[in-house]
Design an enzyme around this catalytic site. Structure first.
Site, PDB file in Angstrom:
ATOM      1  N   GLY A   1      -4.946  -6.128   8.432  1.00  0.00           N
ATOM      2  CA  GLY A   1      -4.191  -5.766   6.876  1.00  0.00           C
ATOM      3  C   GLY A   1      -3.576  -6.371   6.164  1.00  0.00           C
ATOM      4  O   GLY A   1      -3.045  -5.605   5.238  1.00  0.00           O
ATOM      5  N   GLY A   2      -3.442  -7.634   6.580  1.00  0.00           N
ATOM      6  CA  GLY A   2      -2.724  -8.180   5.610  1.00  0.00           C
ATOM      7  C   GLY A   2      -2.670  -8.136   3.925  1.00  0.00           C
ATOM      8  O   GLY A   2      -1.173  -8.346   3.444  1.00  0.00           O
ATOM      9  N   GLY A   3      -3.491  -8.094   3.459  1.00  0.00           N
ATOM     10  CA  GLY A   3      -3.653  -8.120   2.178  1.00  0.00           C
ATOM     11  C   GLY A   3      -3.357  -6.659   1.522  1.00  0.00           C
ATOM     12  O   GLY A   3      -3.124  -6.213   0.430  1.00  0.00           O
ATOM     13  N   SER A   4      -3.543  -5.948   2.519  1.00  0.00           N
ATOM     14  CA  SER A   4      -3.860  -4.439   2.067  1.00  0.00           C
ATOM     15  C   SER A   4      -2.336  -4.172   2.373  1.00  0.00           C
ATOM     16  O   SER A   4      -1.483  -3.528   1.960  1.00  0.00           O
ATOM     17  CB  SER A   4      -4.056  -3.123   2.941  1.00  0.00           C
ATOM     18  OG  SER A   4      -5.615  -4.251   2.469  1.00  0.00           O
ATOM     19  N   ALA A   5      -1.683  -4.467   3.305  1.00  0.00           N
ATOM     20  CA  ALA A   5       0.252  -4.920   3.465  1.00  0.00           C
ATOM     21  C   ALA A   5       1.439  -5.108   2.565  1.00  0.00           C
ATOM     22  O   ALA A   5       2.008  -5.088   1.940  1.00  0.00           O
ATOM     23  CB  ALA A   5       0.498  -5.360   4.781  1.00  0.00           C
TER      24      ALA A   5
ATOM     25  N   ASP B   1      -7.201   0.972   3.621  1.00  0.00           N
ATOM     26  CA  ASP B   1      -6.050   0.538   4.675  1.00  0.00           C
ATOM     27  C   ASP B   1      -4.679   0.887   3.106  1.00  0.00           C
ATOM     28  O   ASP B   1      -4.040   1.445   3.363  1.00  0.00           O
ATOM     29  CB  ASP B   1      -5.929  -1.368   5.109  1.00  0.00           C
ATOM     30  CG  ASP B   1      -6.830  -0.236   6.346  1.00  0.00           C
ATOM     31  OD1 ASP B   1      -7.140   0.549   6.597  1.00  0.00           O
ATOM     32  OD2 ASP B   1      -6.632  -1.903   6.452  1.00  0.00           O
TER      33      ASP B   1
ATOM     34  N   LYS C   1      -0.537  -4.627  10.346  1.00  0.00           N
ATOM     35  CA  LYS C   1      -1.104  -3.153  10.239  1.00  0.00           C
ATOM     36  C   LYS C   1      -1.660  -3.675  11.469  1.00  0.00           C
ATOM     37  O   LYS C   1      -1.971  -4.619  12.075  1.00  0.00           O
ATOM     38  CB  LYS C   1      -1.846  -3.011   9.538  1.00  0.00           C
ATOM     39  CG  LYS C   1      -2.974  -1.830   9.830  1.00  0.00           C
ATOM     40  CD  LYS C   1      -3.726  -2.689  10.235  1.00  0.00           C
ATOM     41  CE  LYS C   1      -4.517  -2.691   9.832  1.00  0.00           C
ATOM     42  NZ  LYS C   1      -6.138  -3.055  10.387  1.00  0.00           N
TER      43      LYS C   1
ATOM     44  N   VAL D   1      -5.282 -14.647   7.272  1.00  0.00           N
ATOM     45  CA  VAL D   1      -6.019 -14.473   6.513  1.00  0.00           C
ATOM     46  C   VAL D   1      -7.501 -13.608   7.310  1.00  0.00           C
ATOM     47  O   VAL D   1      -7.792 -14.595   8.133  1.00  0.00           O
ATOM     48  CB  VAL D   1      -6.744 -14.754   5.061  1.00  0.00           C
ATOM     49  CG1 VAL D   1      -7.616 -13.899   4.426  1.00  0.00           C
ATOM     50  CG2 VAL D   1      -5.279 -15.285   4.323  1.00  0.00           C
ATOM     51  N   ALA D   2      -8.272 -12.479   6.620  1.00  0.00           N
ATOM     52  CA  ALA D   2      -9.547 -11.976   7.284  1.00  0.00           C
ATOM     53  C   ALA D   2      -9.227 -11.953   8.666  1.00  0.00           C
ATOM     54  O   ALA D   2      -9.827 -12.396   9.809  1.00  0.00           O
ATOM     55  CB  ALA D   2     -10.435 -12.634   7.062  1.00  0.00           C
ATOM     56  N   ALA D   3      -7.882 -11.515   8.703  1.00  0.00           N
ATOM     57  CA  ALA D   3      -7.629 -11.178  10.012  1.00  0.00           C
ATOM     58  C   ALA D   3      -7.368 -10.233  11.384  1.00  0.00           C
ATOM     59  O   ALA D   3      -6.316  -9.450  12.038  1.00  0.00           O
ATOM     60  CB  ALA D   3      -6.161 -11.584  11.093  1.00  0.00           C
TER      61      ALA D   3
END
Length: 268
Positions: A95-99, A128, A8, A90-92
């Site tokens: 939206g990696g975790g949300s994706a 997100d 995202k 991560v924490a970038a």
């Protein structure tokens, strides 16, 4: 089953005010890149998650992982054994975790269907996540969960993502926001919002991670027609007219800053 957890980006992110509940009112234009983490799944006696890939080490709590929590939000008659190939930092601001959670929702939708209240279940996982379930360009308001359609005239645009390999906590960046209303998003299609909008979190993010300014300077030196920090950082993105310009920029930045992470793709 296989799904890509599409990265995202925020073409623009206008923070409007702090809310009494501790969250922030914002307006943003979400867009998604056609690359990201990769998830595979097969049926199993019970749900379980295995994380592999370059950034697997940053996810040291499998039970707290948002993809694992997404599985728990969607009960089924059979379990799923999911393998997450963690390719996004991560924490970038991507939206990696949300994706990842959005990809879990799509896999379950394809095989079992989703409950009528899936949007509420997604929002309970993170602001997100509802946008990441569909992973299509859209406008987000409120905390980002109130979604509206967006004319996406940027689909297919080559994009380069660059991160200094420095995690940046979203809460800390929002806490450092100066409280100035960024104003409403511009009207118009995605390209107009991208060109006329801004990221109101850029200054506080740079204050905590000065390397963001270095990345923006490097992208400014390419043939990109737009470059900006995504989300709360520290990833920045650049949009290009063609693949050749994007790839040349990627090579030049890799040569001058070999420790930075980068990924190439196109906007969906």
């Amino acid at each position: 089953m296989r799904e890509t957890a599409y990265a995202k980006i925020n073409l623009a992110l206008h923070v409007r005010r702090r809310r009494e509940d501790g969250y922030h009112e914002l307006e943003t234009a979400f867009a998604f890149v056609d690359v990201g983490d990769e998830l595979t799944a097969r049926t199993a006696a019970q749900d379980r998650l295995t994380v592999t890939g370059e950034f697997a080490g940053a996810l040291d709590d499998p039970f707290g992982n948002i993809a694992s929590r997404a599985l728990g939000k969607l009960p089924r008659a059979e379990g799923l054994a999911v393998t997450l190939d963690k390719r996004l930092p991560v924490a970038a601001g991507l939206g990696g975790g949300s994706a990842d959670a959005g990809a879990v929702f799509r896999m379950i939708r394809e095989r079992y269907g989703l409950p009528d209240d899936w949007r509420e279940r997604a929002a309970a996982l993170g602001a997100d996540v509802p946008a990441c379930v569909e992973s299509e360009a859209c406008i987000g308001r409120g905390t980002g969960t109130d979604l509206a359609s967006l004319a996406n005239d940027l689909a297919g645009t080559p994009v380069l993502l660059v991160n200094p390999r420095a995690p940046l906590a979203t809460a800390a960046v929002f806490a450092a926001w100066d409280g100035r209303d960024c104003g409403a998003l511009p009207d118009g299609p995605a390209s107009q919002i991208a060109r006329e909008g801004r990221n109101g979190l850029e200054a506080p993010a740079i204050g905590q991670c000065p390397a963001i300014a270095d990345i923006l300077a490097a992208l400014r030196g390419t043939r990109a027609f737009l470059h900006r920090m995504s989300g709360s950082g520290a990833t920045c993105f650049a949009l290009f007219e063609n693949l050749e310009e994007r790839d040349a920029a990627a090579v030049a930045i890799a040569n001058s800053n070999p420790k930075w992470w980068q990924m190439r793709g196109r906007l969906r």
